[in-house]
Design a protein around this motif. Structure first.
Motif, PDB file in Angstrom:
ATOM      1  N   UNK A  93       2.192  11.198  -2.836  1.00 13.41           N
ATOM      2  CA  UNK A  93       1.678  10.322  -3.791  1.00 13.41           C
ATOM      3  C   UNK A  93       2.344  10.441  -5.143  1.00 13.41           C
ATOM      4  N   UNK A  94       3.579  11.345  -4.973  1.00 17.07           N
ATOM      5  CA  UNK A  94       4.692  11.300  -6.287  1.00 17.07           C
ATOM      6  C   UNK A  94       5.164   9.988  -6.536  1.00 17.07           C
ATOM      7  N   UNK A  95       5.690   9.882  -7.468  1.00 20.11           N
ATOM      8  CA  UNK A  95       6.227   8.665  -8.370  1.00 20.11           C
ATOM      9  C   UNK A  95       7.525   9.129  -8.770  1.00 20.11           C
ATOM     10  N   UNK A  96       8.737   8.765  -7.864  1.00 23.07           N
ATOM     11  CA  UNK A  96      10.033   9.485  -8.166  1.00 23.07           C
ATOM     12  C   UNK A  96      10.865   8.132  -8.466  1.00 23.07           C
ATOM     13  N   UNK A 106      -3.424   3.257  -4.328  1.00 23.95           N
ATOM     14  CA  UNK A 106      -3.174   3.407  -2.990  1.00 23.95           C
ATOM     15  C   UNK A 106      -2.704   4.936  -2.627  1.00 23.95           C
ATOM     16  N   UNK A 107      -2.451   5.673  -3.684  1.00 24.59           N
ATOM     17  CA  UNK A 107      -1.850   7.132  -3.691  1.00 24.59           C
ATOM     18  C   UNK A 107      -0.358   7.083  -2.796  1.00 24.59           C
ATOM     19  N   UNK A 112       0.463  15.749   6.163  1.00 22.31           N
ATOM     20  CA  UNK A 112       1.172  15.771   4.922  1.00 22.31           C
ATOM     21  C   UNK A 112       2.186  14.636   4.678  1.00 22.31           C
ATOM     22  N   UNK A 113       1.776  13.702   4.001  1.00 21.71           N
ATOM     23  CA  UNK A 113       2.889  12.684   3.503  1.00 21.71           C
ATOM     24  C   UNK A 113       3.819  13.027   2.759  1.00 21.71           C
ATOM     25  N   UNK A 157       0.549  -3.000   5.143  1.00 23.49           N
ATOM     26  CA  UNK A 157       0.357  -2.156   6.317  1.00 23.49           C
ATOM     27  C   UNK A 157       0.186  -0.818   6.092  1.00 23.49           C
ATOM     28  N   UNK A 158      -0.041  -0.258   4.644  1.00 24.85           N
ATOM     29  CA  UNK A 158      -0.272   1.025   4.284  1.00 24.85           C
ATOM     30  C   UNK A 158       0.981   2.003   4.649  1.00 24.85           C
ATOM     31  N   UNK A 159       1.915   1.601   3.981  1.00 28.46           N
ATOM     32  CA  UNK A 159       2.929   2.713   4.191  1.00 28.46           C
ATOM     33  C   UNK A 159       2.611   3.908   3.460  1.00 28.46           C
ATOM     34  N   UNK A 160       3.580   4.948   4.067  1.00 28.43           N
ATOM     35  CA  UNK A 160       3.345   6.289   3.391  1.00 28.43           C
ATOM     36  C   UNK A 160       4.306   6.446   2.085  1.00 28.43           C
ATOM     37  N   UNK A 161       5.342   5.474   2.333  1.00 32.98           N
ATOM     38  CA  UNK A 161       6.544   5.791   1.506  1.00 32.98           C
ATOM     39  C   UNK A 161       6.679   4.315   0.835  1.00 32.98           C
TER      40      UNK A 161
END
Ligand code: ATP
Length: 351
Positions: free
Chosen positions: A29-32, A191-192, A1-2, A158-162
């Motif tokens: 995947x949330x945009x805060x 990218x999600x 879970x990211x 580099x495909x960050x999770x955040x």
């Protein structure tokens, strides 16, 4: 879970309490958006998430891992976090290619295929931000908007999770800002990646975010969807800071009727259709400029009378200042609603 969790985090700089017991959850995947006036602690919270600072107390969790508390701090390059700053922060002596490829060499947790074939990955990212083929240029040969796109490509390569963004559009002109907003939303969809986006521009936060955190003096004043923040503000501060509310005086006749009473005028009942927060049920009703309608005034009619004090043409809308008794209300209407300075108008509230 990211996901990211901020649990009871406080941050002090000597005497200054920059953050006070902040709790925040950023889902996959949330945009805060972190929204608030200067000095409210937005950047400090972002720097804690990035790993540049340690909390004075509380914990920060990324992807189910404790990354910081008062005793430990995982360094930024180990956190799988991409960052974009207001100042772009590109290396002037490196080409666009080398700027974007940099994290592939220096970050940990880079997928093996990107390390093996960095050219393909950088080309793909430049394509995504609309800079395909610009690998050999230097930052000095780019416009402001192009530099910001390079910074964005470098943050996501580099495909960050955040992805953390600190006022990323504030040094661009108005037109480019609107265009870049769309591109950031596009990249977010593609990218999600979860995004935390710091801004003091309410329209940017309302336009892009899934969730808005309104901050004030190191605390969270309200967290909610853009719709909740705009239509269900829980405090006068939120009502004023986001969307320029008018504070309209009156009294509640019953739970769905607010009575506007003005000296020497008939009281006007306002039907309130939506669920209101406790603060909205006090003797002052926060009313958005787009929740007020203006009609021509006819002698002898019932209702509340106002007088046009000021009109501003804004392209797709008109902004009016209307004097109502001793109050001055801000009203926005479509351009079909034409009144001139000094006109008398009947005022209707649709809340
Ligand atoms: P802005 O929109 O102006 O960037 P902000 O909401 O990002 O403001 P922060 O930069 O997080 O606010 O600052 C929060 C508070 O902490 C401010 O009172 C600031 O002066 C203080 N502060 C931030 N960094 C430091 C530091 N390194 N040393 C001392 N005080 C600091």
């Amino acid at each position: 879970m990211n996901e990211a969790r901020v649990m009871g985090v406080s941050k002090r700089f000597g005497e200054v309490v920059a953050l006070h017991r902040i709790d925040l959850h950023i889902g996959k995947g949330e945009f805060v958006a972190l929204l608030g006036p200067s000095g409210c602690g937005k950047t400090t919270l972002l720097r804690l998430l990035a790993g540049f600072e340690s909390p004075s107390s509380g914990e920060i969790w990324l992807n189910q891992e404790l990354v910081a508390d008062q005793d430990r701090r995982m360094p930024p390059e180990q956190r799988r976090i991409g960052m974009v700053f207001q100042s772009f922060a590109l290396w002037p002596h490196l080409t666009v290619y080398d700027n974007v490829a940099f994290p592939l060499r220096h970050q940990q947790h880079v997928p093996e295929e990107y390390k093996q074939n960095p050219r393909a990955r950088v080309a793909q990212m430049l394509e995504m931000v609309g800079l395909g083929g610009m690998e050999k240029r230097y930052p000095s040969q780019l416009s402001g908007g192009q530099k910001q796109r390079v910074a964005l490509a470098r943050a996501i390569v580099f495909n960050p999770t955040l992805l953390l963004m600190d006022e990323p559009l504030s040094s661009l002109d108005a037109e480019l800002r609107i265009q870049m907003r769309k591109e950031i939303q596009h990249i977010h969809r593609e990218l999600g990646t979860s995004i935390v986006y710091v801004t003091h521009d309410q329209s940017e936060a309302l336009a892009m975010a899934d969730k808005i955190i309104v901050m004030r003096g190191g605390r969270i004043e309200q967290a909610g969807t853009p719709h909740e923040i705009y239509y269900e503000p829980q405090s006068p501060f939120v009502a004023k800071f986001v969307g320029r509310a008018n504070f309209v005086k009156g009294s509640w006749a019953d739970s769905s009727t607010f009575l506007l009473e003005r000296k020497g005028q008939t009281s006007l009942p306002v039907r309130v259709s939506q669920d209101l927060t406790p603060f909205q049920r006090e003797q002052v009703l926060p009313v958005r400029p787009d929740q007020i309608r203006l009609h021509p005034w006819h002698d002898g009619q019932d209702g509340v009378k106002g007088r046009v004090q000021h009109v501003q043409f804004q392209g797709r809308e008109l902004l009016y200042s209307i004097q109502v008794g001793e109050e001055e209300w801000e009203v926005s209407t479509d351009i079909a609603t034409r009144f001139a300075y000094g006109d008398q108008v009947a005022v209707e509230l649709v809340v």
